[in-house]
Design an enzyme around this catalytic site. Structure first.
Site, PDB file in Angstrom:
ATOM      1  N   GLY A 121       0.769  -1.243   0.000  1.00  0.00           N
ATOM      2  CA  GLY A 121       0.000   0.000   0.000  1.00  0.00           C
ATOM      3  C   GLY A 121       0.799   1.290   0.000  1.00  0.00           C
ATOM      4  O   GLY A 121       0.339   2.298  -0.524  1.00  0.00           O
ATOM      5  N   ASP A 140       1.023   3.307   4.545  1.00  0.00           N
ATOM      6  CA  ASP A 140      -0.083   4.022   3.894  1.00  0.00           C
ATOM      7  C   ASP A 140      -1.126   4.492   4.903  1.00  0.00           C
ATOM      8  O   ASP A 140      -1.509   5.658   4.920  1.00  0.00           O
ATOM      9  CB  ASP A 140      -0.730   3.166   2.791  1.00  0.00           C
ATOM     10  CG  ASP A 140      -1.154   1.777   3.265  1.00  0.00           C
ATOM     11  OD1 ASP A 140      -0.924   1.432   4.440  1.00  0.00           O
ATOM     12  OD2 ASP A 140      -1.725   1.024   2.446  1.00  0.00           O
ATOM     13  N   ASP A 194      -4.992   1.798  10.792  1.00  0.00           N
ATOM     14  CA  ASP A 194      -6.416   1.570  11.045  1.00  0.00           C
ATOM     15  C   ASP A 194      -6.545   1.105  12.503  1.00  0.00           C
ATOM     16  O   ASP A 194      -6.591   1.925  13.422  1.00  0.00           O
ATOM     17  CB  ASP A 194      -6.903   0.541  10.029  1.00  0.00           C
ATOM     18  CG  ASP A 194      -8.403   0.331  10.041  1.00  0.00           C
ATOM     19  OD1 ASP A 194      -9.088   1.051  10.773  1.00  0.00           O
ATOM     20  OD2 ASP A 194      -8.897  -0.554   9.323  1.00  0.00           O
ATOM     21  N   LYS A 229      -6.960   6.556  10.643  1.00  0.00           N
ATOM     22  CA  LYS A 229      -8.373   6.553  11.053  1.00  0.00           C
ATOM     23  C   LYS A 229      -8.351   6.553  12.573  1.00  0.00           C
ATOM     24  O   LYS A 229      -8.354   5.484  13.193  1.00  0.00           O
ATOM     25  CB  LYS A 229      -9.068   5.282  10.551  1.00  0.00           C
ATOM     26  CG  LYS A 229      -9.185   5.165   9.042  1.00  0.00           C
ATOM     27  CD  LYS A 229      -9.898   3.873   8.683  1.00  0.00           C
ATOM     28  CE  LYS A 229      -9.947   3.643   7.197  1.00  0.00           C
ATOM     29  NZ  LYS A 229     -10.431   2.293   6.860  1.00  0.00           N
ATOM     30  N   PHE A 232     -13.877   3.069   4.569  1.00  0.00           N
ATOM     31  CA  PHE A 232     -12.937   2.385   3.690  1.00  0.00           C
ATOM     32  C   PHE A 232     -12.604   3.263   2.484  1.00  0.00           C
ATOM     33  O   PHE A 232     -13.492   3.840   1.859  1.00  0.00           O
ATOM     34  CB  PHE A 232     -13.522   1.052   3.221  1.00  0.00           C
ATOM     35  CG  PHE A 232     -12.497   0.189   2.552  1.00  0.00           C
ATOM     36  CD1 PHE A 232     -11.625  -0.582   3.309  1.00  0.00           C
ATOM     37  CD2 PHE A 232     -12.386   0.162   1.172  1.00  0.00           C
ATOM     38  CE1 PHE A 232     -10.655  -1.366   2.697  1.00  0.00           C
ATOM     39  CE2 PHE A 232     -11.418  -0.622   0.553  1.00  0.00           C
ATOM     40  CZ  PHE A 232     -10.559  -1.384   1.319  1.00  0.00           C
ATOM     41  N   ASP A 275      -5.756  -0.252  -1.776  1.00  0.00           N
ATOM     42  CA  ASP A 275      -6.531  -1.125  -2.651  1.00  0.00           C
ATOM     43  C   ASP A 275      -7.822  -1.610  -2.016  1.00  0.00           C
ATOM     44  O   ASP A 275      -7.985  -1.610  -0.796  1.00  0.00           O
ATOM     45  CB  ASP A 275      -5.707  -2.367  -2.997  1.00  0.00           C
ATOM     46  CG  ASP A 275      -5.587  -3.323  -1.805  1.00  0.00           C
ATOM     47  OD1 ASP A 275      -5.135  -2.881  -0.739  1.00  0.00           O
ATOM     48  OD2 ASP A 275      -5.977  -4.500  -1.941  1.00  0.00           O
ATOM     49  N   ARG A 299      -5.284   0.679  -6.713  1.00  0.00           N
ATOM     50  CA  ARG A 299      -4.047   1.287  -6.207  1.00  0.00           C
ATOM     51  C   ARG A 299      -3.525   2.391  -7.118  1.00  0.00           C
ATOM     52  O   ARG A 299      -2.833   3.303  -6.684  1.00  0.00           O
ATOM     53  CB  ARG A 299      -2.937   0.235  -6.082  1.00  0.00           C
ATOM     54  CG  ARG A 299      -3.186  -0.819  -5.023  1.00  0.00           C
ATOM     55  CD  ARG A 299      -1.898  -1.593  -4.774  1.00  0.00           C
ATOM     56  NE  ARG A 299      -2.112  -2.851  -4.085  1.00  0.00           N
ATOM     57  CZ  ARG A 299      -2.244  -2.988  -2.759  1.00  0.00           C
ATOM     58  NH1 ARG A 299      -2.180  -1.917  -1.989  1.00  0.00           N
ATOM     59  NH2 ARG A 299      -2.424  -4.160  -2.212  1.00  0.00           N
TER      60      ARG A 299
END
Ligand code: IMP
Ligand code: MG
Length: 179
Positions: free
Chosen positions: A45, A100, A103, A131, A152, A159, A165
């Site tokens: 990512g 990237d 989460d 996030k 999301f 991706d 991507r």
């Protein structure tokens, strides 16, 4: 924007992303003046973010790659696998982990634990996106370009099941598709 079976909407433009990446690089330029860290891109990512970030820093730097995986579809599975290890020896080196998105933080927690075992002198985290509402681990994010909603997203390296991507902008899952 359709990616596989899901509909996404424009969320962050390429121009805004690049401005935030430059601002993050400025912070690194202040903190790493006179040092020569290894910037470790977490595959897959972070490959686009890392490529833009390393070209904005003005200190000498080595680039490395590691691969971890945890996500299937739209949900993190909590089990993190190291798929490919770093080629360089990190003993005594300053490490900047380039990721990237943070989460739950499970992936970064595992990465930081691995670096501690390898004997790095320092390990800092630079992520494109966070996030914050979903963070359930106790990790420190040292540099973050953008805070985002708890939804999301795809694009700019991120991706959905391997797709999206290559999108220049970042897209967010449409409310209709978010069940
Ligand atoms: P964590 O372990 O729950 O912090 O998840 C981090 C990893 O999940 C990141 O490295 C991403 O690859 C992936 N991920 C988390 N959120 C998203 C998202 O919104 N879109 C795409 N991938 C994501
Ligand atoms: Mg990732």
């Amino acid at each position: 924007m359709q990616v596989l079976d899901k509909e996404f909407e424009l969320y962050i433009t390429h121009e805004e992303i690049l401005n935030k990446v430059k601002a993050l690089a400025e912070e690194l330029n202040k903190d790493y003046n006179g040092k020569c860290p290894i910037m470790v891109c977490i595959l897959n990512g972070a490959f686009i973010f890392a490529a833009d970030l390393v070209r904005e820093v003005n200190f000498p730097v080595e680039i490395g790659f590691m691969k971890y995986s945890s996500y299937v579809g739209l949900d993190t599975v909590g089990i993190v696998d190291k798929v490919a290890d770093l080629a360089q020896d990190v003993k005594g080196r300053d490490i900047i982990v380039v990721e990237d998105i943070i989460d739950t933080g499970y992936t970064m927690e595992r990465i930081l634990r691995d670096f501690k075992e390898k004997g790095a002198a320092s390990v800092k985290v630079a992520c494109l996106l966070q996030k914050p509402k979903k963070l359930i681990t106790n990790i420190k994010v040292d540099y973050c370009a953008l805070d985002i909603k708890n939804e999301f997203i795809v694009g700019y390296g991120l991706d959905y099941n391997g797709h999206g991507r290559n999108l220049k902008d970042i897209y967010i899952l449409s409310p209709d598709d978010n069940d």
